[in-house]
Write a protein that holds these residues in place. Sequence first.
Motif, short mmCIF file in Angstrom:
data_model
loop_
_atom_site.label_atom_id
_atom_site.label_comp_id
_atom_site.label_asym_id
_atom_site.label_seq_id
_atom_site.Cartn_x
_atom_site.Cartn_y
_atom_site.Cartn_z
N TYR A 57 57.92 42.44 43.59
CA TYR A 57 59.04 41.88 42.85
C TYR A 57 58.73 40.45 42.44
CZ TYR A 57 61.29 45.68 45.47
OH TYR A 57 61.59 46.90 46.02
N VAL A 58 59.37 40.01 41.36
CA VAL A 58 59.31 38.60 40.98
C VAL A 58 60.70 38.15 40.55
CG1 VAL A 58 58.55 39.15 38.62
CG2 VAL A 58 58.23 36.85 39.51
N SER A 59 61.12 37.00 41.07
CA SER A 59 62.37 36.35 40.65
C SER A 59 62.00 34.98 40.11
CB SER A 59 63.32 36.17 41.83
OG SER A 59 63.75 37.40 42.34
N GLY A 60 62.60 34.59 39.00
CA GLY A 60 62.24 33.28 38.48
C GLY A 60 63.05 32.80 37.30
N ALA B 58 56.62 43.77 37.19
CA ALA B 58 56.32 42.53 37.92
C ALA B 58 54.83 42.25 37.93
CB ALA B 58 56.85 42.62 39.35
N VAL B 59 54.03 43.29 38.15
CA VAL B 59 52.57 43.15 38.17
C VAL B 59 52.06 42.70 36.81
CG1 VAL B 59 50.39 44.42 38.40
CG2 VAL B 59 52.23 44.78 40.05
N LYS B 60 52.52 43.37 35.76
CA LYS B 60 52.06 43.02 34.41
C LYS B 60 52.50 41.60 34.05
CE LYS B 60 51.77 44.64 29.66
NZ LYS B 60 52.05 45.75 28.71
N HIS B 61 53.68 41.21 34.49
CA HIS B 61 54.16 39.85 34.21
C HIS B 61 53.20 38.81 34.76
CE1 HIS B 61 56.98 36.58 33.54
NE2 HIS B 61 56.80 36.21 34.80
N LEU B 62 52.72 39.01 35.99
CA LEU B 62 51.80 38.04 36.59
C LEU B 62 50.49 37.98 35.80
CD1 LEU B 62 50.98 36.03 38.74
CD2 LEU B 62 50.27 37.94 40.19
N PHE B 63 49.96 39.13 35.40
CA PHE B 63 48.73 39.14 34.60
C PHE B 63 48.93 38.36 33.30
CE2 PHE B 63 47.40 42.63 37.36
CZ PHE B 63 46.03 42.46 37.42
N LYS B 64 50.09 38.53 32.67
CA LYS B 64 50.36 37.82 31.41
C LYS B 64 50.52 36.32 31.65
CE LYS B 64 53.08 39.69 28.34
NZ LYS B 64 54.25 40.32 27.68
N LEU C 24 46.27 29.01 34.54
CA LEU C 24 45.40 29.76 35.46
C LEU C 24 45.13 28.96 36.72
CD1 LEU C 24 43.67 32.14 36.24
CD2 LEU C 24 41.82 31.22 34.82
N GLY C 25 44.85 27.67 36.57
CA GLY C 25 44.64 26.82 37.73
C GLY C 25 45.89 26.71 38.58
N GLN C 26 47.05 26.71 37.94
CA GLN C 26 48.32 26.61 38.68
C GLN C 26 48.60 27.90 39.46
OE1 GLN C 26 50.53 25.66 35.14
NE2 GLN C 26 50.65 23.48 35.64
N VAL C 27 48.28 29.05 38.85
CA VAL C 27 48.44 30.33 39.56
C VAL C 27 47.51 30.37 40.77
CG1 VAL C 27 48.01 32.82 39.38
CG2 VAL C 27 49.25 31.64 37.56
N LEU D 75 46.37 41.48 44.47
CA LEU D 75 47.01 41.28 43.17
C LEU D 75 46.59 39.95 42.55
CD1 LEU D 75 48.95 41.99 40.90
CD2 LEU D 75 50.83 41.09 42.30
N PHE D 76 46.66 38.87 43.31
CA PHE D 76 46.34 37.56 42.75
C PHE D 76 44.84 37.41 42.48
CE2 PHE D 76 50.65 36.55 43.58
CZ PHE D 76 50.96 35.45 42.78
N ARG D 77 44.00 37.97 43.35
CA ARG D 77 42.55 37.92 43.08
C ARG D 77 42.23 38.69 41.80
NH1 ARG D 77 41.71 38.64 48.83
NH2 ARG D 77 41.42 40.86 48.45
N ASP D 78 42.81 39.88 41.66
CA ASP D 78 42.58 40.68 40.44
C ASP D 78 43.09 39.94 39.21
OD1 ASP D 78 41.53 42.59 42.09
OD2 ASP D 78 43.08 44.11 41.73
N THR D 79 44.24 39.29 39.36
CA THR D 79 44.85 38.57 38.24
C THR D 79 43.97 37.41 37.79
OG1 THR D 79 47.09 39.14 38.96
CG2 THR D 79 46.86 37.24 37.52
N ILE D 80 43.47 36.64 38.73
CA ILE D 80 42.62 35.49 38.40
C ILE D 80 41.32 35.95 37.73
CG2 ILE D 80 41.25 33.62 39.44
CD1 ILE D 80 43.59 33.47 41.58
N THR D 81 40.73 37.02 38.27
CA THR D 81 39.51 37.58 37.67
C THR D 81 39.79 38.08 36.26
OG1 THR D 81 38.67 38.25 39.84
CG2 THR D 81 37.72 39.34 37.92
N ALA D 82 40.92 38.78 36.09
CA ALA D 82 41.29 39.32 34.78
C ALA D 82 41.50 38.21 33.76
CB ALA D 82 42.56 40.16 34.90
N ALA D 83 42.18 37.14 34.17
CA ALA D 83 42.45 36.03 33.25
C ALA D 83 41.15 35.39 32.75
CB ALA D 83 43.32 34.99 33.94
#
Length: 420
Positions: A4-7, A96-102, A118-121, A141-149
């Motif tokens: 989940y993500v709330s923001g 939520a997952v796609k949102h983080l990748f974006k 990207l540095g902030q994430v 999730l975050f490792r995959d996201t950083i690599t993907a970015a």
Amino acid sequence: MNIYVSGVNYKTTPLEIREKLRFSTEEQKSALYEISRLSSVNECVLLSTCNRTEVYIYSEDTSFDNSLIEKILCNIKGLNIYDFKKYFYVYSKTKAVKHLFKVASGLDSMVLGEDQILGQVKAAYELSLELGVSSGVLNTLFRDTITAAKKIKTNTGLSRNSVSVGSLAVKLLDDIYGQQLKDKCALVIGVGKIGSIVLKNLDSRGMRRIYATNRSHGKAEDLSKAYSSILPIDYNERYSVINKCDIVISSTSSPHYTITRDMLEKHIISKKKRVFIDLAVPRDFDEALGEMPDISCYNMDHLKTVADENMDRRIAEAAKAEQLIDGFVEDYEKWYAFRSVLPIVKDIQRYAEDVVSEKINYTTAKLKCASEEDKELVKATITNTVNEILNKLIYSVRENGSKDDMQAYFRCLRDAIKEN
């Protein structure tokens, strides 16, 4: 997926609200501690920048209540949840997952494709790691996201000729002054990442007088060595220097105003039109500056118009990035789904080991003429061969089938071994 993500972000929330929900590092630690104490939270990461504050949650509770997160954020900042609740958005599962990748790729930024996010994430993720509030699910999730970015930046033109908040501020000055910008005098307060970009862009316009100041004087000194147009000044001299300036830009993380109306009125002697650009959240400039004659004030939300004007050439690259993200999200979903069938996979592996062991023992017992060394060689060869075949089959099902197919295949195998 119980993610989940709330923001709040610049799309849903005006600057005067976002700045109240901006968290310093120490406040992030307090929030993560409070959130992690919730019985329904297994893992959490808090991302807070000038344009967004978001909390990512992994919960084994399928009916997780995101309002608990919103209450904690508001309580830490001393805000009434009922006044701020309407600004929060909530995404769950794949969304939520796609949102983080974006977000990490700059696709959800005010400046499409900007690099700083990207540095902030990464920093937000590392803080959760340090505090021990993120583990298997969000770590992956975050490792995959950083690599993907990083791959998206390499394989698309989204970040080519990179645009940032700092460069947009100078683009705004281009629109205001045109060719006359090079003849103007500027003061830049705060020489962190954004301030450094501002100084670099002002210098590239051929400006001959750029004053720079920072609470820690060394940073401004270092930049003055790199750019001959930059003159470092002591932070306490900022008001007197404004008398010489046409432009004042501030981008600090100070909890207090860097420029107030009362102090400015006491120091300004020269009467001329001035442009003040506030790139900080919370804001660096007293809101009352905009009421002073001959002063035009701009803030982060004003830059959105400038960003939109520069977006057209990036839209095609953003579409390519979206396609790549869809693939990365699918890969993560497969990994997540595989977690749910791991007990079945282990049952299959144990079943195979038992069958192989039984057959090997039966066969080697008949090899009366064989030495113990030969029997061990036979055992090792058969065991390794079966494991290799089994691992290839498991890997193939995991990588090539959809997540629903994968779960169905493994359940069929589980049912088959139970019958035996």
